[in-house]
Each structure stands twice: as C-alpha cells, then as structure tokens.
Design an enzyme around this catalytic site. Structure first.
Site, mmCIF file in Angstrom:
data_model
loop_
_atom_site.group_PDB
_atom_site.id
_atom_site.type_symbol
_atom_site.label_atom_id
_atom_site.label_comp_id
_atom_site.label_asym_id
_atom_site.label_seq_id
_atom_site.Cartn_x
_atom_site.Cartn_y
_atom_site.Cartn_z
ATOM 1 N N GLU A 131 100.987 24.533 99.321
ATOM 2 C CA GLU A 131 100.678 23.306 98.597
ATOM 3 C C GLU A 131 100.363 22.166 99.567
ATOM 4 O OE1 GLU A 131 99.965 24.338 95.785
ATOM 5 O OE2 GLU A 131 101.405 23.458 94.386
ATOM 6 N N THR A 184 93.634 17.148 93.240
ATOM 7 C CA THR A 184 95.070 16.853 93.239
ATOM 8 C C THR A 184 95.403 15.670 94.145
ATOM 9 O OG1 THR A 184 95.581 19.172 92.798
ATOM 10 C CG2 THR A 184 97.367 17.804 93.640
#
Length: 312
Positions: A131, A184
């Site tokens: 991530e 994101t």
C-alpha cells in the site's frame, strides 16, 4: 514446491465511519498471482494481465513484488529467485482494494512457496508495504481483510494491533463501481488535517455502535451507525450522483451506503441477498442516468481472505 497460484479478494475499507480502521472482504472479484521458483537469484515480473500496461514492471516499484522483496530480505534469502505473473481482475483506482489484493496474493503465494515461515498476522506488515508503494500510505484496512478475511478492525498502527469481529450471517454487501477513476493519493490529499470536537464525538459514537451492532447482529444499530461525518462529506464531491445513488440504496432497503475506500466505488450493507441485489440494481441505474456505466458485485462477507489455488 516450485510453483504457487494464489487469490486475494476485493475489499471495502473505512465502512463509512471507520476511516483507516474498518474493512471487510468480499468473495469476488480479486487478483491472482502466480510464482515460479527460478535458479537465478532475484524476483522479476514475467507478465501482468489486465492492467492495460499501466503498472510498473520493475519489481521494487510494483505492489505485488515489492512486498515479496521485503519478505525475502527479512528472511535473509539472498539466493532466492522467482518469476511472478499478476492477473489484475479489478480496475485500478477503483476503491475496491485493487493494490491490496495484488500485495496480499503475492505475499501469501511467496510465503506458501517458502513453506510458510510466517503466520497470516505476521504477513500483514509486509502486505502493508504494498500500500505504501501504491499510494504512499501503509494503511491496513484493505490488506487486513484481504489477508485475514472477515470484518477487520485496526485498533492501532503503532504498535500494529489488528483483529476480526463477529458479524451477522445474513449480512450482504453490494459494491458498485462506476466507470471513473479516483487516485488514492489525491483522495487522501483533499482530506482535512483537523476535525472539530463535535464531529469527532459523533464519529466515535458511530464506530462504537457499528462494532456493537455487528457483534450483536443488531441490524438497526448497524444502520444507525453507518454515518460518516468526517471523510464522506469531503470525498463524495469527487463521485458524480453520489447523493442520489446513496438515497436510492437506502430506499431500496439498504442498512446504509457510503464510499468504498477512497472511491469512486460505493458500497451498501443489507440484510439478505435479495435486498442486496435490489440495492445493486438501483445504484447502478443511478450512475447510468448521467451516462456512467457501473459494474455491481453482491456478496456475503468473505470469511477466509486470500487462498492458495494451485501448487506444484
């Protein structure tokens, strides 16, 4: 073993009131990773399918292989070599935990190829690094449920404290992905740095209510608690038709509806599969009213997380 094929599912993060602390997995879609051991040291990406050529092929810069490099270094396996094939089965920037699915499928496959030196919980820190590679933030609300399955709570990041909680057996998720993309990093950038005391108290109450509602199978309490007064008001402006789609889901019987992860996907929770299917239909129709195609998925909460599909 010289070959492993692993699957990791899509996930819903935040779950309305639980920014960076709640997440759950669904059955599908999900990413598939194949690893084949090689005699030549080093991890290389042999091929990627389904990304339209957008993902980096350099191992250290890709979420699926970046986590593998961290694990190999941690275990001191300087001579280890492998070729990796990634099958992307969900769109990038979808809010469905796309990068998390790749990272988790990769780390679970590699761990299995190495005869599982680490437990699933021990793998979590490595999956989080994927991530960081993908979005710049090592959050666990997608990789946690993709790895562990079920409904996951991240109590703390320092030290990392992650656990799963019981949830009603008749709880179904509807996940609708409109054919648009939200980065994101951009979605995190627009968030406020400071939150009022009033909103903090409201959000804390909803978080407590959500956990209690899930553990007691209290659908009405779940519904009352699926309210986000901090993140949703900011991020929803990036999603066309958000308010209308959310209202349509509620009117169709959903317990609640909000943004999945950083969006643009939206999710709803419902009691029973039939209601969840009705909710999926009206949500997709809401996007189509403004010319945006949308893809729907209806699923019970995935209890197992990542799985090994093949090994040889």
């Amino acid at each position: 073993m010289n070959y492993i094929k692993a699957y990791a599912p899509a996930t819903v993060a935040n779950v309305a009131c639980g920014f960076d602390i709640f997440g759950f997995a669904i059955e599908e879609p999900g990413d598939i990773v194949e690893i084949t051991r090689t005699e030549r040291p080093g991890i290389v990406i042999k091929d990627i399918f389904g990304d339209g050529g957008r993902l980096p092929r350099e191992a250290s810069k890709n979420a699926v292989t970046g986590v593998m490099l961290h694990l190999v270094e941690h275990l001191g396996l300087a001579d280890f070599g492998a070729e990796v094939v990634l099958h992307k089965n969900m769109p990038l920037g979808s809010g469905m935990g796309s990068s998390a699915a790749s990272s988790v499928a990769g780390i679970v496959a590699l761990n299995a190829l190495l005869d599982e030196p680490l437990s699933r919980n021990e793998l979590l820190r490595f999956a989080m690094e994927g991530e960081r590679i993908a979005s710049g933030s090592a959050h666990a609300d997608n990789v946690g449920p993709a790895l562990l399955g079920g409904f996951v709570v991240i109590r703390s990041y320092d030290p990392l404290d992650v656990f799963t909680i019981p949830f009603p057996g008749d709880l179904y998720a509807t996940l609708v992905h409109p054919d648009i993309e939200i980065n994101t990093k951009d979605a995190r950038y627009i968030l406020r740095d400071e939150v009022s005391l009033k909103d903090t108290i409201t959000q804390m109450g909803n978080v407590a209510g959500m956990i209690s509602g899930l553990m007691q199978s209290d659908y009405e309490l779940i519904s009352r608690s699926m309210v986000d007064v901090i993140i949703e008001p900011v991020r929803s402006i990036l999603i066309p038709q958000f308010g209308m789609v959310k209202q349509a889901a509620i009117e169709a019987g959903a317990l609640g509806c909000s943004i999945s992860g950083s969006g643009p996907s939206m999710f709803a929770l419902s009691r029973g599969a039939d209601t969840a299917q009705k909710v999926a239909k009206v949500m997709a129709e809401g996007f189509k009213q403004v010319g945006i195609d949308a893809h729907s998925h209806v699923s019970a909460i995935n209890k197992t997380g990542a799985t090994i599909l093949e090994q040889a």
